[in-house]
Design a protein around this motif. Structure first.
Motif, short mmCIF file in Angstrom:
data_model
loop_
_atom_site.label_atom_id
_atom_site.label_comp_id
_atom_site.label_asym_id
_atom_site.label_seq_id
_atom_site.Cartn_x
_atom_site.Cartn_y
_atom_site.Cartn_z
N VAL A 239 0.87 -1.17 0.00
CA VAL A 239 0.00 0.00 0.00
C VAL A 239 0.91 1.22 0.00
O VAL A 239 1.88 1.29 0.76
CB VAL A 239 -0.90 0.01 1.26
CG1 VAL A 239 -1.74 1.26 1.31
CG2 VAL A 239 -1.77 -1.23 1.27
N ARG A 240 0.58 2.18 -0.84
CA ARG A 240 1.39 3.39 -0.92
C ARG A 240 1.44 4.09 0.44
O ARG A 240 0.48 4.06 1.20
CB ARG A 240 0.81 4.36 -1.94
CG ARG A 240 0.96 3.90 -3.34
CD ARG A 240 0.45 4.99 -4.26
NE ARG A 240 0.43 4.47 -5.62
CZ ARG A 240 -0.11 5.11 -6.61
NH1 ARG A 240 -0.69 6.29 -6.42
NH2 ARG A 240 -0.09 4.59 -7.82
N SER B 57 1.29 7.20 1.21
CA SER B 57 0.26 8.23 1.37
C SER B 57 -1.08 7.60 1.76
O SER B 57 -1.83 8.15 2.56
CB SER B 57 0.11 9.07 0.10
OG SER B 57 -0.29 8.25 -0.98
N TYR B 58 -1.39 6.42 1.19
CA TYR B 58 -2.62 5.73 1.56
C TYR B 58 -2.54 5.17 2.98
O TYR B 58 -3.52 5.17 3.71
CB TYR B 58 -2.94 4.61 0.56
CG TYR B 58 -3.35 5.11 -0.80
CD1 TYR B 58 -4.14 6.25 -0.95
CD2 TYR B 58 -2.94 4.44 -1.95
CE1 TYR B 58 -4.52 6.70 -2.20
CE2 TYR B 58 -3.32 4.88 -3.20
CZ TYR B 58 -4.10 6.02 -3.33
OH TYR B 58 -4.48 6.47 -4.56
N ARG B 59 -1.36 4.67 3.36
CA ARG B 59 -1.19 4.16 4.72
C ARG B 59 -1.47 5.26 5.74
O ARG B 59 -2.12 5.03 6.74
CB ARG B 59 0.22 3.59 4.92
CG ARG B 59 0.32 2.16 4.46
CD ARG B 59 1.64 1.57 4.86
NE ARG B 59 2.55 1.80 3.73
CZ ARG B 59 3.84 1.86 3.80
NH1 ARG B 59 4.44 1.70 4.96
NH2 ARG B 59 4.58 2.06 2.74
N LEU C 295 -3.40 7.89 5.32
CA LEU C 295 -4.84 8.15 5.32
C LEU C 295 -5.60 7.08 6.10
O LEU C 295 -6.51 7.38 6.88
CB LEU C 295 -5.38 8.19 3.88
CG LEU C 295 -5.13 9.47 3.11
CD1 LEU C 295 -5.52 9.29 1.65
CD2 LEU C 295 -5.91 10.60 3.73
N ILE C 296 -5.24 5.83 5.89
CA ILE C 296 -5.90 4.72 6.59
C ILE C 296 -5.65 4.85 8.10
O ILE C 296 -6.58 4.71 8.91
CB ILE C 296 -5.41 3.36 6.04
CG1 ILE C 296 -5.89 3.18 4.61
CG2 ILE C 296 -5.87 2.22 6.93
CD1 ILE C 296 -5.24 2.02 3.87
#
Length: 177
Positions: free
Chosen positions: A9-10, A12-14, A16-17
């Protein structure tokens, strides 16, 4: 993609999550609803006090009925609002603060050591303008639960439950402090 496969997972997504999970974790809990504190709990399963052990909620024995209005919900609600109410804490507090407060300690405390239990929460009938409780139609023969009665939780089997348990299938003794 195959079931069970892993993927990266990128970053930036990590982030956000992670932020989303943190935001959900800090949402304050609502107080325990009044319909829970004022309802009638019906416990079906093996219940023992002293030498009296029977399967409640069958044709031979009515469910163990607990009047939530007579309970002291302050400790449960404090733990709930703090996010610290665990299954075992709830069981112990419910036995001490709701069951004992309503029907006493029994002959020798209360034990719930069967394989499965069902706990139903029934709302209290609303009083009429004259103050008298409304007449309740009799239950059909062989029925132990009113149609439409809201279950608080499903039955627990062999110590496993999909939801928070109220009474676990293990010996739970309630003794005076």
């Amino acid at each position: 993609m195959a079931v069970g496969s892993e993927y990266n997972v990128r970053r930036s997504y990590r982030d956000l999550i992670y932020t989303a999970y943190e935001n959900v974790a800090i949402v304050p809990a609502d107080p325990v609803p009044d319909h829970v504190k004022n309802g009638q709990f019906e416990i079906s399963g093996k219940v023992k006090t002293g030498n009296d052990e029977r399967d409640r909620g069958t044709r031979r024995a009515a469910p163990l009925r607990i009047d939530g209005r007579r309970g002291d919900w302050s400790e449960i609600e404090t733990l709930w609002l703090a996010g610290d109410l665990r299954d075992d804490d709830f069981e112990d507090r419910f036995i001490d603060d709701a069951i004992v407060a309503d029907i006493g300690e029994g002959t020798d405390g209360w034990e719930f050591n069967g394989d499965s239990y069902a706990v139903e929460l029934r709302p209290r009938p609303r009083a009429s303008p004259t103050g008298a409780a409304p007449a309740r139609p009799p239950a059909p023969p062989g029925r132990h639960r009113a149609p439409g009665a809201a279950p608080l939780r499903g039955a627990a089997t062999a110590g496993r439950s999909a939801s928070t348990s109220l009474v676990r299938p293990a010996t739970r003794r309630c003794t005076p402090p």
